[in-house]
Write a protein that holds these residues in place. Structure first.
Motif, PDB file in Angstrom:
ATOM      1  N   ARG A  16      20.260   9.424  -6.345  1.00 28.75           N
ATOM      2  CA  ARG A  16      18.934   8.859  -6.281  1.00 28.75           C
ATOM      3  C   ARG A  16      18.103   9.473  -5.248  1.00 28.75           C
ATOM      4  O   ARG A  16      18.248   9.305  -4.043  1.00 28.75           O
ATOM      5  CB  ARG A  16      18.739   7.109  -5.935  1.00 28.75           C
ATOM      6  CG  ARG A  16      17.569   6.584  -6.234  1.00 28.75           C
ATOM      7  CD  ARG A  16      17.828   5.147  -6.090  1.00 28.75           C
ATOM      8  NE  ARG A  16      16.676   4.197  -6.575  1.00 28.75           N
ATOM      9  CZ  ARG A  16      15.616   4.114  -5.543  1.00 28.75           C
ATOM     10  NH1 ARG A  16      15.720   4.347  -4.349  1.00 28.75           N
ATOM     11  NH2 ARG A  16      14.780   3.088  -5.885  1.00 28.75           N
ATOM     12  N   ILE A  17      17.274  10.330  -5.747  1.00 26.20           N
ATOM     13  CA  ILE A  17      16.511  11.193  -4.921  1.00 26.20           C
ATOM     14  C   ILE A  17      15.047  10.809  -4.802  1.00 26.20           C
ATOM     15  O   ILE A  17      14.124  10.847  -5.654  1.00 26.20           O
ATOM     16  CB  ILE A  17      16.388  12.686  -5.067  1.00 26.20           C
ATOM     17  CG1 ILE A  17      17.845  13.251  -5.235  1.00 26.20           C
ATOM     18  CG2 ILE A  17      15.888  13.579  -4.246  1.00 26.20           C
ATOM     19  CD1 ILE A  17      18.616  14.183  -5.993  1.00 26.20           C
ATOM     20  N   LEU A  72      18.823  10.644 -15.744  1.00 25.67           N
ATOM     21  CA  LEU A  72      18.731   9.192 -16.122  1.00 25.67           C
ATOM     22  C   LEU A  72      17.425   8.481 -16.020  1.00 25.67           C
ATOM     23  O   LEU A  72      16.833   7.933 -16.892  1.00 25.67           O
ATOM     24  CB  LEU A  72      19.791   8.545 -15.362  1.00 25.67           C
ATOM     25  CG  LEU A  72      21.232   8.905 -15.391  1.00 25.67           C
ATOM     26  CD1 LEU A  72      22.108   8.089 -14.532  1.00 25.67           C
ATOM     27  CD2 LEU A  72      21.816   8.811 -16.922  1.00 25.67           C
ATOM     28  N   ASP A  73      16.748   8.908 -14.874  1.00 22.76           N
ATOM     29  CA  ASP A  73      15.282   8.485 -14.774  1.00 22.76           C
ATOM     30  C   ASP A  73      14.698   9.318 -13.925  1.00 22.76           C
ATOM     31  O   ASP A  73      15.120   9.976 -12.989  1.00 22.76           O
ATOM     32  CB  ASP A  73      15.323   6.737 -14.130  1.00 22.76           C
ATOM     33  CG  ASP A  73      14.168   6.178 -14.280  1.00 22.76           C
ATOM     34  OD1 ASP A  73      13.322   6.674 -15.200  1.00 22.76           O
ATOM     35  OD2 ASP A  73      13.861   5.318 -13.552  1.00 22.76           O
ATOM     36  N   GLY A  74      13.111   9.480 -14.037  1.00 22.78           N
ATOM     37  CA  GLY A  74      12.516  10.167 -13.183  1.00 22.78           C
ATOM     38  C   GLY A  74      12.616  11.695 -13.629  1.00 22.78           C
ATOM     39  O   GLY A  74      13.007  12.018 -14.892  1.00 22.78           O
ATOM     40  N   ALA A  75      12.579  12.626 -12.682  1.00 21.93           N
ATOM     41  CA  ALA A  75      12.335  14.093 -13.325  1.00 21.93           C
ATOM     42  C   ALA A  75      12.604  14.973 -11.934  1.00 21.93           C
ATOM     43  O   ALA A  75      12.197  14.604 -10.983  1.00 21.93           O
ATOM     44  CB  ALA A  75      11.384  14.449 -14.140  1.00 21.93           C
ATOM     45  N   THR A  78      12.085  17.042  -6.846  1.00 25.86           N
ATOM     46  CA  THR A  78      11.793  15.637  -7.614  1.00 25.86           C
ATOM     47  C   THR A  78      10.273  15.753  -8.008  1.00 25.86           C
ATOM     48  O   THR A  78       9.566  15.925  -7.040  1.00 25.86           O
ATOM     49  CB  THR A  78      12.526  14.830  -7.176  1.00 25.86           C
ATOM     50  OG1 THR A  78      11.827  14.405  -5.751  1.00 25.86           O
ATOM     51  CG2 THR A  78      13.946  14.889  -6.811  1.00 25.86           C
ATOM     52  N   SER A  79      10.179  15.179  -9.128  1.00 27.64           N
ATOM     53  CA  SER A  79       8.598  14.855  -9.490  1.00 27.64           C
ATOM     54  C   SER A  79       8.231  13.677  -8.729  1.00 27.64           C
ATOM     55  O   SER A  79       8.733  12.831  -8.371  1.00 27.64           O
ATOM     56  CB  SER A  79       8.425  14.665 -11.080  1.00 27.64           C
ATOM     57  OG  SER A  79       9.025  15.619 -11.842  1.00 27.64           O
ATOM     58  N   PRO A  80       6.750  13.817  -8.505  1.00 26.76           N
ATOM     59  CA  PRO A  80       6.237  12.471  -7.696  1.00 26.76           C
ATOM     60  C   PRO A  80       6.045  11.196  -8.603  1.00 26.76           C
ATOM     61  O   PRO A  80       6.440  11.375  -9.968  1.00 26.76           O
ATOM     62  CB  PRO A  80       4.812  12.879  -7.615  1.00 26.76           C
ATOM     63  CG  PRO A  80       4.389  14.131  -8.609  1.00 26.76           C
ATOM     64  CD  PRO A  80       5.727  14.650  -8.626  1.00 26.76           C
ATOM     65  N   GLY A  81       6.110  10.146  -8.005  1.00 25.06           N
ATOM     66  CA  GLY A  81       5.776   8.667  -8.739  1.00 25.06           C
ATOM     67  C   GLY A  81       7.272   8.042  -8.775  1.00 25.06           C
ATOM     68  O   GLY A  81       7.116   7.059  -7.936  1.00 25.06           O
TER      69      GLY A  81
END
Lengths: 297, 220
Positions: free
Chosen positions: B138-139, B159-162, B188-191
């Protein structure tokens, strides 16, 4: 013109003595007959009327099977997919046909011909719908020694291989209704079963079987609506030829991968070949074999 | 959501042959559950396996083996047992982990108990899998990971995020199928945090000395 037909000449596909094979249901026996390529003397109409090209019966001898095969295939497809149950497993249907009499041998090759996907589909239908032991034992006689050899090649001890073969065939008996000939041939289906048992029992990955069951059910549910290439629509002979035609290195890598279940790293170490070369060779081999699977009949 | 990044052909081939190391097979299974295109390629690979199996020269089964098989049939119930209920759901549930991860990490994404291993990085390591390492990562959003390559093979499924790297944008369901020829630096993408499952059959190779020095502590 109405096709006349009846019981097939009892025929043993593997060339061995198989008493169970003599108890075949009517539909399976009729199918057995199609590779025998006899010109038959016909007496009684079969329940399903099929039109023949002009001259089929009027000017014998001809190869009747070749003439009716497309029609016959469509009729059997209907049987397999549940569209026409009259020819399968109905006592009434058995009662309405009478035995063929062989009149003249036409082709010298069919005695060596291997049973095809359609033949095994019919056997599986009989197992699934009728719990037919004779059909099951035909499947057993053909596939069990091949499953045994496959497992032995993977290093499975003989006694365990025997047990896994029995378990694979029992799985077939129990889950025959899950077999979908439009998605995979029986050979492919049994290969998956044997591989899964090997990973579960020998490699001791206890979660593998439920995961594969889940993927199977997913495929089963999707098979009717997915717009993909069903295996039954390609000619497995072309795939066999493509495998036989692979360059020696690619052929060796493919066999080490499948028949020895070696990882890319193990193959790389054993052949002293860079890992990247192992992968690129396997990629090229897979691409060639996929092309053969996409070639229309 | 249909994945855009898929398993390499040779990974599919190895999976079909039962030759993929256990940890990599878990991630491959997770992707296969979500990806009909890769399942279709797996069927192709299984066809090849089936033909190879049938090409082998064999003997006729022994009579005693046939008799034993028939005896087993006698012991079977007359009625075919109903198929067990499917445990793979058709409709995606954002909280539900893929089935192949359940034995190692449970069913729920929200119920995971993370362990912090570095600033912005949390991890759960699967124990006892054998055949490589398997972990959830989890990053934090907007994080840049150290530049690294791979000593062997690595499979990572989002699994989630990007995240983004030189190979493109990786979102939920996408899999990065990497080997020692790839050097990359995921961002990793923001949000939302990027949550992924990763399997390796050899340790990563970090390019920077800081990351190399921390590698034993991080356990990558």
């Amino acid at each position: 013109m109405l096709l006349r037909a009846g019981h097939a000449v009892a025929r043993n596909w593997s060339g061995t003595s198989q008493p169970e094979a003599m108890k075949a249901p009517a539909a399976a026996s009729s199918l057995d007959s199609r590779c025998a390529k006899f010109v038959w003397t016909c007496s009684t109409p079969i329940p399903v009327a099929m039109k023949l090209p002009t001259g089929c019966i009027q000017n014998p001898p001809i190869d009747v099977f070749s003439a009716i095969e497309p029609v016959f295939r469509r009729a059997m497809h209907a049987v397999i997919t549940g569209g026409n149950m009259r020819m399968m497993g109905s006592d009434q249907a058995v009662a309405e046909v009478t035995p063929f009499r062989a009149k003249r041998y036409v082709s010298p090759t069919p005695s060596k011909a291997a049973p095809d996907a359609l033949y095994w589909s019919v056997q599986m239908t009989a197992v699934s719908l009728q719990r037919d032991r004779a059909s099951f034992m035909r499947i057993y006689d053909h596939f069990s020694p091949r499953l045994q050899r496959y497992l032995r090649n993977l290093g499975v001890p003989e006694s365990m291989a025997d047990e896994l073969v029995q378990e694979a065939l029992l799985t077939l008996w129990r889950k025959a209704s899950m077999f979908n000939p439009a998605r995979a041939s029986l050979g492919t289906w049994l290969y998956r079963v044997a591989r899964n048992l090997y990973i579960d029992h020998v490699r001791r990955q206890p979660h593998w079987l439920p995961i594969q069951d889940g993927l199977d059910r997913l495929d089963h549910a999707e098979s009717d609506r997915r717009d993909s290439q069903p295996e039954s629509s390609f000619d497995q002979d072309l795939l066999r030829q493509a495998i036989d035609g692979l360059p020696p290195v690619q052929a060796k890598l493919v066999r080490m991968c499948y028949l020895e279940s070696k990882s890319h790293s193990e193959i790389s170490a054993e052949l002293e070949m860079p890992l990247g070369s192992v992968k690129s060779s396997l990629r090229r081999a897979f691409a060639k074999l996929q092309v053969s699977m996409r070639t229309p009949r | 959501m249909t994945p855009n990044h898929h398993l390499d052909d040779v990974t599919v081939l190895s999976y079909s042959a039962g030759a993929l190391p256990a940890a990599l097979a878990v991630v491959a299974s997770a992707h296969l559950e979500r990806c009909a295109a890769c399942r279709a390629r797996l069927l192709d690979a299984d066809c090849i396996g089936g033909v190879l199996m049938l090409q082998q020269r064999v003997d006729t089964p022994a009579e005693d083996a046939r008799a034993a098989m028939l005896a087993l049939l006698d012991a079977e119930p007359a009625i075919e047992p109903p198929a067990p209920p499917a445990d793979i759901v058709q409709e995606p549930d954002s909280d539900r982990l893929p089935s192949s991860l359940h034995p190692w990490f449970g069913h729920s994404l929200r119920a995971l108990r993370w362990r912090r291993v570095a600033p912005g990085v949390q991890r759960i390591l699967a124990s006892g899998i054998g055949g490589g390492d398997l972990m959830l990562l989890r990053i934090a959003p907007g994080s840049k990971l150290p530049l690294h390559s791979h000593g062997g093979n690595e499979l990572t499924m989002i699994l989630d995020g990007a995240y983004d790297d030189m190979l493109g944008h990786f979102g939920p369901g996408d899999v990065a199928d990497l080997d020692g020829e790839i050097t990359h630096q995921p961002v990793t993408s923001p949000g939302v945090p990027c949550i992924c499952v990763a399997a390796t059959d050899a340790p990563l190779k970090f390019s920077g000395w800081v990351a190399r020095a921390l590698q034993p502590l991080l356990g990558f």
